[in-house]
Scaffold this motif. Structure first.
Motif, PDB file in Angstrom:
ATOM      1  N   ALA A  53     -23.183   3.390   3.744  1.00 34.21           N
ATOM      2  CA  ALA A  53     -22.435   4.406   3.582  1.00 34.21           C
ATOM      3  C   ALA A  53     -22.682   5.545   4.410  1.00 34.21           C
ATOM      4  O   ALA A  53     -21.602   5.948   5.075  1.00 34.21           O
ATOM      5  CB  ALA A  53     -22.296   4.764   2.117  1.00 34.21           C
ATOM      6  N   ALA A  54     -23.966   5.942   4.733  1.00 33.39           N
ATOM      7  CA  ALA A  54     -24.199   7.148   5.567  1.00 33.39           C
ATOM      8  C   ALA A  54     -23.724   6.664   6.906  1.00 33.39           C
ATOM      9  O   ALA A  54     -22.990   7.655   7.640  1.00 33.39           O
ATOM     10  CB  ALA A  54     -25.666   7.599   5.516  1.00 33.39           C
TER      11      ALA A  54
ATOM     12  N   PHE B  19     -29.330  -0.756  -3.644  1.00 29.73           N
ATOM     13  CA  PHE B  19     -28.682   0.302  -3.520  1.00 29.73           C
ATOM     14  C   PHE B  19     -29.102   1.136  -2.258  1.00 29.73           C
ATOM     15  O   PHE B  19     -28.141   1.906  -1.732  1.00 29.73           O
ATOM     16  CB  PHE B  19     -29.194   1.203  -4.987  1.00 29.73           C
ATOM     17  N   ILE B  20     -30.309   1.176  -2.166  1.00 29.79           N
ATOM     18  CA  ILE B  20     -30.649   1.818  -0.821  1.00 29.79           C
ATOM     19  C   ILE B  20     -29.966   1.324   0.452  1.00 29.79           C
ATOM     20  O   ILE B  20     -29.373   2.144   1.391  1.00 29.79           O
ATOM     21  CB  ILE B  20     -32.200   1.969  -0.501  1.00 29.79           C
TER      22      ILE B  20
ATOM     23  N   VAL C 268     -19.609  11.641   0.097  1.00 33.94           N
ATOM     24  CA  VAL C 268     -19.932  10.469  -1.050  1.00 33.94           C
ATOM     25  C   VAL C 268     -18.950  10.349  -1.818  1.00 33.94           C
ATOM     26  O   VAL C 268     -18.536   9.342  -2.522  1.00 33.94           O
ATOM     27  CB  VAL C 268     -21.443  10.897  -1.372  1.00 33.94           C
TER      28      VAL C 268
ATOM     29  N   SER D  74     -26.576   2.537   0.233  1.00 35.32           N
ATOM     30  CA  SER D  74     -26.586   4.241   0.712  1.00 35.32           C
ATOM     31  C   SER D  74     -26.647   4.218   2.342  1.00 35.32           C
ATOM     32  O   SER D  74     -25.952   5.002   2.903  1.00 35.32           O
ATOM     33  CB  SER D  74     -27.731   5.024   0.077  1.00 35.32           C
TER      34      SER D  74
ATOM     35  N   VAL E 251     -17.231   6.132  -2.833  1.00 27.89           N
ATOM     36  CA  VAL E 251     -18.478   5.756  -2.787  1.00 27.89           C
ATOM     37  C   VAL E 251     -19.345   5.865  -3.652  1.00 27.89           C
ATOM     38  O   VAL E 251     -20.001   4.890  -4.340  1.00 27.89           O
ATOM     39  CB  VAL E 251     -19.057   6.553  -1.523  1.00 27.89           C
ATOM     40  N   SER E 252     -19.225   6.825  -4.244  1.00 32.07           N
ATOM     41  CA  SER E 252     -19.713   7.195  -5.612  1.00 32.07           C
ATOM     42  C   SER E 252     -19.030   8.244  -6.614  1.00 32.07           C
ATOM     43  O   SER E 252     -18.902   9.147  -6.196  1.00 32.07           O
ATOM     44  CB  SER E 252     -21.186   7.678  -5.288  1.00 32.07           C
TER      45      SER E 252
ATOM     46  N   ASN F  26     -19.485   2.467  -7.584  1.00 31.69           N
ATOM     47  CA  ASN F  26     -19.861   2.796  -6.224  1.00 31.69           C
ATOM     48  C   ASN F  26     -19.439   1.570  -5.393  1.00 31.69           C
ATOM     49  O   ASN F  26     -19.886   0.417  -5.416  1.00 31.69           O
ATOM     50  CB  ASN F  26     -21.272   2.743  -5.991  1.00 31.69           C
TER      51      ASN F  26
END
Ligand code: SF4
Ligand code: SF4
Lengths: 353, 194, 168
Positions: A36-37, A29-30, A118, A33, A128-129, A8
């Protein structure tokens, strides 16, 4: 503790930052995320700004017109002006509608368009992942759009909306079959569901891309995917759910301003997503066509191929008239699906021998 | 077998026609567009076109023909006869101008551009121009006023005209009196009494 | 791992709460949409168990297929926006029998399964199992797999037969 090992890029970047060391991994991690969003929200928004302008210009020139010319150089700022107009417009919620579902529907539709991004392998290390089930994840997320559309159509309490929603749902559900089968072709050829592995198995020149390497089955599969995905995102010539001349604007009839623009953003986000999926599965993703050109970085190739497919979408839109419902279903069930089975069978044989 | 052939033929025709269509649209992508960017470029308008009306007021002799011919009554004209001391000169066609024109209004909001008013004009002073952009924010602004007299002059003229008509009236009365007085003394006497 | 627990609790609440909404909601359309949320929550719980393949399939099959069918059914019901959808008594009896049976079945399955308790102190790295599932499906479980596909084929043919024009 349980920790799945997925690559990621955002998590990698955040791990590098020493300032954030005090955070526990989950919060990192959050944070990744959320970043990324936000990044992909802006990617979609900027892409939509550009794509709408390009679409208007292409539409204009195809019809021997000029398209927007006034706002900025050759009208480049036209979409920005429109976006500002949409943002400051009154948010109309008509009487007699189901308010809760009405408000929720654009959120769901846009969320699905955003969530797909993603797993796109933009470059060799730029994803991203890299989910192991990447392509399955895309299929799963894009099915979520159907309840969203039905929600929009039903809550509007308007017959055009309801008809549009029904048509849209029927169309998406039917075209998921050829889309899925075409995806299976690429997955079989690569032997993996992970997007990055699919791209890597197409390395070494354009003749190794699945569209050419498993000729003619790969080509058929690509063609089927392209046509069926066009139908799945309700673009012309399959834009029956939004057919202006028949049902006003389909499930978007009652929406205005900001909420409507979310539907619109989702439409362009889907265009980008579909182009990116086709690029990944059949056109070699970020791989260079010939090794001579390998000095150009992967993300450039990925973007160029995706943009080319988006351009073909636009080009087709201004070439073809809209299909009738029975023609739409004929094409899905009697043409695309059998040929998809043929190409699955062909690729299966190819992989065995 | 027939229908199977038909099936493949259909697919072939569909793909072929889509490709033909795409090649046509692709060619049109690069042909020169036919758009005229209106406010900046404009097409020449034909000589016989009917647009905004113009009255060259110095030539207008106030003959009232245009007012009478207009089907929607959008021309309003007031006239005052010249006074003996005035000389308005000649119109371009040589006819003498005998009337002051304190008012010559054309309501372009009513005008239907039939052009009927321009034909009977004896001095050809009422003409159609090339002007077609005269949108206004107020409907009253669409009433075009052509008189060349300023309000003070108009007021003076009206005053003068009023005096003249009063005098005329007086004269008329007097002549009427004289006329009444002439035939017999009886009638005149009875009139004096009142 | 407090963060992970919080996320887990959020998804668990979503799943159970929307399932309760399905049962208690008076408007049939709300019930249908809460079902979507519930199914999605279950998929999220699968992700927590590292069953990512199962999660994706759950969303595709239940949300993309079954839920959409239910929604179509709901949209075509006559009394769609009426507030009281009360079932008949006989349905209540059969319903409770089915529910109790289902509960017993699942309860037996849960108690009989040989659960492995993870040692929380060590880091266990899970690898994705879509490959393993595929191999299992086509070797050990080939018979159920084939039976299921024959069932689906029969359903397809049956559907086609039903919509055939009568006179042919
Ligand atoms: S063009 Fe016709 S309508 Fe207009 S002022 Fe002249 S006569 Fe009247
Ligand atoms: S017809 Fe011509 S000259 Fe006569 S009143 Fe009209 S504008 Fe004046």
């Amino acid at each position: 503790m349980i920790q799945a090992e997925y690559y990621n890029i955002f998590v990698k970047i955040i791990d590098q930052l020493a300032v954030l060391d005090f955070l526990p991994p989950v919060w990192k991690f959050i944070l990744a995320s959320v970043i990324a969003a936000l990044v992909f929200f802006h990617v979609i928004a900027i892409f939509a700004l550009v794509a709408i302008w390009v679409e208007r210009k292409v539409a204009g020139h195809i019809q021997d017109r000029l398209g927007p010319m006034e706002t900025g150089w050759h009208g480049v700022l036209q979409t920005l002006a429109d976006a500002i107009k949409l943002l400051i417009k009154e948010d109309i919620i008509a009487g007699g509608i189901d308010r809760r579902l009405f408000v929720l529907a654009p959120v769901i539709v846009f969320m699905t368009a955003l969530a797909v991004f993603v797993v796109f392998p933009v470059g060799e290390n730029f994803i991203v992942s890299d989910l192991n089930i990447g392509i399955l994840y895309i299929v799963a997320i894009s099915t979520l759009v159907v309840p969203g559309i039905i929600m929009a159509g039903w809550s509007s309490n308007n017959k055009w909306s309801l008809f549009g929603a029904m048509r849209s749902a029927a169309q998406i559900v039917s075209y998921e079959v050829p889309v899925g089968l075409a995806i299976v072709c690429a997955v079989m050829a690569a032997g993996s569901l992970s997007m990055q592995t699919i791209v890597e198995s197409q390395a070494g020149g354009f003749w190794n891309w699945f569209i050419f390497s498993k000729f003619p089955f790969g080509f058929i599969a690509f063609f089927i995917y392209f046509v069926a995905s066009l139908a799945e995102i309700n673009r012309t010539p399959f834009d029956l759910p939004e057919a202006e001349s028949e049902i006003v604007a389909g499930y978007m009839t009652e929406y205005s301003g900001m909420r409507w623009s979310f539907f619109f953003l989702a439409e362009y986000g889907n265009m980008l997503a579909v182009g990116a999926i086709a690029t990944t599965l059949f056109l070699g993703g970020w791989q260079t066509p010939i090794s001579l050109l390998s000095f150009i970085p992967g993300p450039v190739w990925f973007t160029a191929k995706t943009m080319f497919l988006v351009f073909v979408h636009i080009w087709l839109r201004w070439t073809l008239p809209r299909l009738r419902v029975d023609q739409l279903m004929y094409m899905c069930w009697k043409v695309l699906t059998p040929f998809a089975f043929v190409s699955i069978f062909g690729i299966g044989l190819w992989m065995t021998f | 077998m027939q229908s199977v052939n038909q099936y493949f033929l259909n697919i072939y025709i569909a793909i072929k026609s889509v490709l033909i269509g795409m090649s046509i649209t692709f060619r049109h992508l690069f042909t020169k567009s036919v758009t005229v960017q209106y406010p900046r470029e404009r097409l020449p308008i034909p000589g016989t076109s009917r647009n905004l009306l113009l009255n060259k007021i110095e030539d207008c002799i106030g003959c009232d023909q245009c007012v009478r011919v207009c089907p929607v009554n959008c021309i309003t004209m007031d006239t005052i006869k010249v006074f003996p001391e005035d000389d308005l000169g000649l119109a371009s066609d040589g006819s003498k101008k005998r009337l002051w024109l304190p008012r010559f209004d054309i309501d372009m909001a009513k005008c239907c551009y039939c052009g009927l008013c321009t034909y009977p004009c004896p001095t050809e002073c009422l003409i159609m121009t090339d002007e077609y952009e005269y949108a206004t924010y107020e409907r009253n602004d669409l009433v075009f006023k052509f008189t060349d007299l300023d309000p003070i002059q108009i007021a003076e003229l009206k005053e003068k005209d009023h005096i003249r008509s009063m005098e005329k009236e007086k004269k008329k009365l007097e002549t009427a009196k004289q006329a009444a007085a002439k035939p017999g003394k009886n009638g005149g006497k009875s009139g004096e009494g009142t | 791992m407090i963060g992970k627990d919080i996320i887990f609790i959020i998804f668990a609440v979503i799943t159970v709460g929307s399932a309760a909404l399905v049962v208690f909601s008076k408007k049939i359309i709300y019930a249908a949409f809460s079902l979507m949320l519930s199914l999605f929550g279950v998929a999220a719980l699968f992700v927590f168990l590292n069953a990512d393949f199962l999660a994706a399939v759950q969303v595709i099959v239940y949300v993309g297929g079954i839920l959409v069918l239910i929604l179509f059914g709901v949209l075509l019901t006559v009394k769609i926006s009426s507030d009281n959808v009360i079932s008949h008594l006989s349905q209540r009896i059969w319903g409770s029998i089915a529910a109790v049976g289902m509960f017993v079945l699942i309860f037996i399955a849960i108690t009989r399964t040989n659960w492995t308790i993870l040692d929380k102190s060590e880091d266990v790295v899970y690898y994705p199992q879509s490959e393993a599932i595929g191999i299992q499906l086509l070797t050990n479980y080939i018979l159920p797999f084939e039976v299921a596909s024959i069932l689906l084929l029969a359903a397809l043919i049956g559907a086609m037969f039903l919509v055939r024009p009568e006179n042919k």
